[in-house]
Design a protein around this motif. Structure first.
Motif, PDB file in Angstrom:
ATOM      1  N   ILE A 164       0.428  -1.102  -0.030  1.00  0.00           N
ATOM      2  CA  ILE A 164      -0.408   0.047  -0.099  1.00  0.00           C
ATOM      3  C   ILE A 164       0.541   0.853  -0.350  1.00  0.00           C
ATOM      4  O   ILE A 164       1.626   1.294   0.987  1.00  0.00           O
ATOM      5  CB  ILE A 164      -0.795  -0.042   1.538  1.00  0.00           C
ATOM      6  N   GLY A 165       0.593   2.344  -0.730  1.00  0.00           N
ATOM      7  CA  GLY A 165       1.237   3.403  -1.419  1.00  0.00           C
ATOM      8  C   GLY A 165       2.522   3.357  -1.261  1.00  0.00           C
ATOM      9  O   GLY A 165       3.991   4.336  -1.397  1.00  0.00           O
ATOM     10  N   GLY A 166       3.747   1.548  -1.910  1.00  0.00           N
ATOM     11  CA  GLY A 166       4.363   1.120  -1.508  1.00  0.00           C
ATOM     12  C   GLY A 166       5.429   1.952  -3.009  1.00  0.00           C
ATOM     13  O   GLY A 166       4.816   2.520  -3.561  1.00  0.00           O
ATOM     14  N   SER A 190       9.683   5.750 -13.722  1.00  0.00           N
ATOM     15  CA  SER A 190       9.464   6.427 -12.411  1.00  0.00           C
ATOM     16  C   SER A 190       9.196   5.955 -11.581  1.00  0.00           C
ATOM     17  O   SER A 190       8.551   5.274 -11.216  1.00  0.00           O
ATOM     18  CB  SER A 190       8.743   7.578 -12.807  1.00  0.00           C
ATOM     19  N   SER A 191       9.231   6.999  -9.929  1.00  0.00           N
ATOM     20  CA  SER A 191       8.627   5.746  -9.013  1.00  0.00           C
ATOM     21  C   SER A 191       7.657   6.437  -8.635  1.00  0.00           C
ATOM     22  O   SER A 191       7.089   7.141  -9.248  1.00  0.00           O
ATOM     23  CB  SER A 191       9.457   5.820  -8.401  1.00  0.00           C
ATOM     24  N   GLY A 220       0.017   6.344  -5.762  1.00  0.00           N
ATOM     25  CA  GLY A 220      -0.440   6.732  -6.927  1.00  0.00           C
ATOM     26  C   GLY A 220      -0.087   7.302  -7.172  1.00  0.00           C
ATOM     27  O   GLY A 220      -0.242   7.541  -8.297  1.00  0.00           O
ATOM     28  N   ARG A 221       1.117   8.417  -7.416  1.00  0.00           N
ATOM     29  CA  ARG A 221       1.960   9.279  -8.775  1.00  0.00           C
ATOM     30  C   ARG A 221       2.544   9.184  -8.997  1.00  0.00           C
ATOM     31  O   ARG A 221       3.968   8.378  -8.095  1.00  0.00           O
ATOM     32  CB  ARG A 221       1.848  10.606  -7.257  1.00  0.00           C
ATOM     33  N   SER A 222       3.678   8.946  -9.885  1.00  0.00           N
ATOM     34  CA  SER A 222       4.380   9.198 -10.056  1.00  0.00           C
ATOM     35  C   SER A 222       5.443   9.885  -9.918  1.00  0.00           C
ATOM     36  O   SER A 222       5.080  11.507 -10.092  1.00  0.00           O
ATOM     37  CB  SER A 222       4.815   9.964 -12.288  1.00  0.00           C
ATOM     38  N   PHE A 258      -0.429  -1.475  12.362  1.00  0.00           N
ATOM     39  CA  PHE A 258      -1.277  -0.622  11.134  1.00  0.00           C
ATOM     40  C   PHE A 258       0.104   0.141   9.845  1.00  0.00           C
ATOM     41  O   PHE A 258      -0.088   0.328   9.186  1.00  0.00           O
ATOM     42  CB  PHE A 258      -1.424   0.994  12.130  1.00  0.00           C
ATOM     43  N   ALA A 259       1.503   0.599  10.708  1.00  0.00           N
ATOM     44  CA  ALA A 259       2.665   0.235  10.010  1.00  0.00           C
ATOM     45  C   ALA A 259       2.992  -0.196   8.839  1.00  0.00           C
ATOM     46  O   ALA A 259       3.397   0.208   7.872  1.00  0.00           O
ATOM     47  CB  ALA A 259       4.013   1.398  10.777  1.00  0.00           C
ATOM     48  N   ARG A 260       2.978  -1.555   9.611  1.00  0.00           N
ATOM     49  CA  ARG A 260       3.339  -2.332   8.575  1.00  0.00           C
ATOM     50  C   ARG A 260       2.163  -2.502   7.456  1.00  0.00           C
ATOM     51  O   ARG A 260       3.114  -2.690   6.042  1.00  0.00           O
ATOM     52  CB  ARG A 260       3.681  -3.978   9.059  1.00  0.00           C
ATOM     53  N   SER A 261       0.992  -2.252   7.323  1.00  0.00           N
ATOM     54  CA  SER A 261      -0.317  -2.548   6.621  1.00  0.00           C
ATOM     55  C   SER A 261       0.293  -1.355   6.035  1.00  0.00           C
ATOM     56  O   SER A 261      -1.539  -1.310   4.667  1.00  0.00           O
ATOM     57  CB  SER A 261      -1.534  -2.376   7.417  1.00  0.00           C
ATOM     58  N   GLY A 262       1.004  -0.309   5.961  1.00  0.00           N
ATOM     59  CA  GLY A 262       0.376   0.512   4.989  1.00  0.00           C
ATOM     60  C   GLY A 262       0.303   1.901   5.893  1.00  0.00           C
ATOM     61  O   GLY A 262       0.400   2.738   4.884  1.00  0.00           O
ATOM     62  N   GLY A 263       0.199   1.297   7.004  1.00  0.00           N
ATOM     63  CA  GLY A 263      -0.156   3.201   7.795  1.00  0.00           C
ATOM     64  C   GLY A 263      -0.827   4.198   7.081  1.00  0.00           C
ATOM     65  O   GLY A 263      -2.313   4.087   6.320  1.00  0.00           O
ATOM     66  N   ILE A 264      -0.863   4.702   7.197  1.00  0.00           N
ATOM     67  CA  ILE A 264      -1.727   6.987   7.107  1.00  0.00           C
ATOM     68  C   ILE A 264      -0.316   7.636   6.135  1.00  0.00           C
ATOM     69  O   ILE A 264      -1.322   8.441   5.856  1.00  0.00           O
ATOM     70  CB  ILE A 264      -1.945   7.179   8.053  1.00  0.00           C
ATOM     71  N   GLY A 265       0.245   6.833   5.671  1.00  0.00           N
ATOM     72  CA  GLY A 265       1.443   7.733   4.480  1.00  0.00           C
ATOM     73  C   GLY A 265       2.463   8.105   5.450  1.00  0.00           C
ATOM     74  O   GLY A 265       3.354   8.899   4.163  1.00  0.00           O
ATOM     75  N   ILE A 266       2.367   8.886   5.718  1.00  0.00           N
ATOM     76  CA  ILE A 266       3.611   9.176   6.413  1.00  0.00           C
ATOM     77  C   ILE A 266       4.953   8.578   6.840  1.00  0.00           C
ATOM     78  O   ILE A 266       5.752   8.485   6.038  1.00  0.00           O
ATOM     79  CB  ILE A 266       3.628   9.193   8.215  1.00  0.00           C
TER      80      ILE A 266
END
Length: 114
Positions: free
Chosen positions: A5-7, A13-14, A18-20, A89-97
């Motif tokens: 998630i959010g990886g 490009s990376s 969800g954005r390049s 929660f952090a391992r699962s993608g967290g809140i993006g921090i």
């Protein structure tokens, strides 16, 4: 390809949230995979610490019966529970921090490698 998630993915490009991100793609090419892995782990750890603080604040005033009651061991138990919740929660993608922290640290490392 995005990992998690959010990886991040490495191609032209990376992808971040969800954005390049061409700037990140360039920086990743200058930082070793081992350093990237360590940086990702530290960013995730930072997010877990932040989430632990938030979860601890949420449960500060909780009183009641049973395991969520106000007994002698409840404080210790609740502390361990919120610690595990925050790590999970952090391992699962967290809140993006962690994504933003990772990006910032990678850009700094790439500038130093320059």
């Amino acid at each position: 390809m995005v990992h998690g998630i959010g990886g991040y993915a490495k191609a032209r490009s990376s992808i971040i949230n969800g954005r390049s991100d061409p700037q990140l793609a360039e920086a990743l090419s200058k930082v070793s995979p081992e350093a990237q892995k360590k940086t990702r782990a530290k960013a995730q750890e930072f997010e877990a610490v932040f989430l632990n603080s938030m979860f601890s604040q949420m449960t500060t005033g909780v009183k009641g019966d049973g395991p969520f009651g106000d007994t002698t061991g409840t404080g210790v138990w609740r502390s361990m529970l919120t610690d595990e919740y925050s790590k999970s929660f952090a391992r699962s993608g967290g809140i993006g921090i962690s994504n933003d922290v990772f990006r910032t640290l990678i850009l700094q490392q790439a500038n130093r490698a320059g």
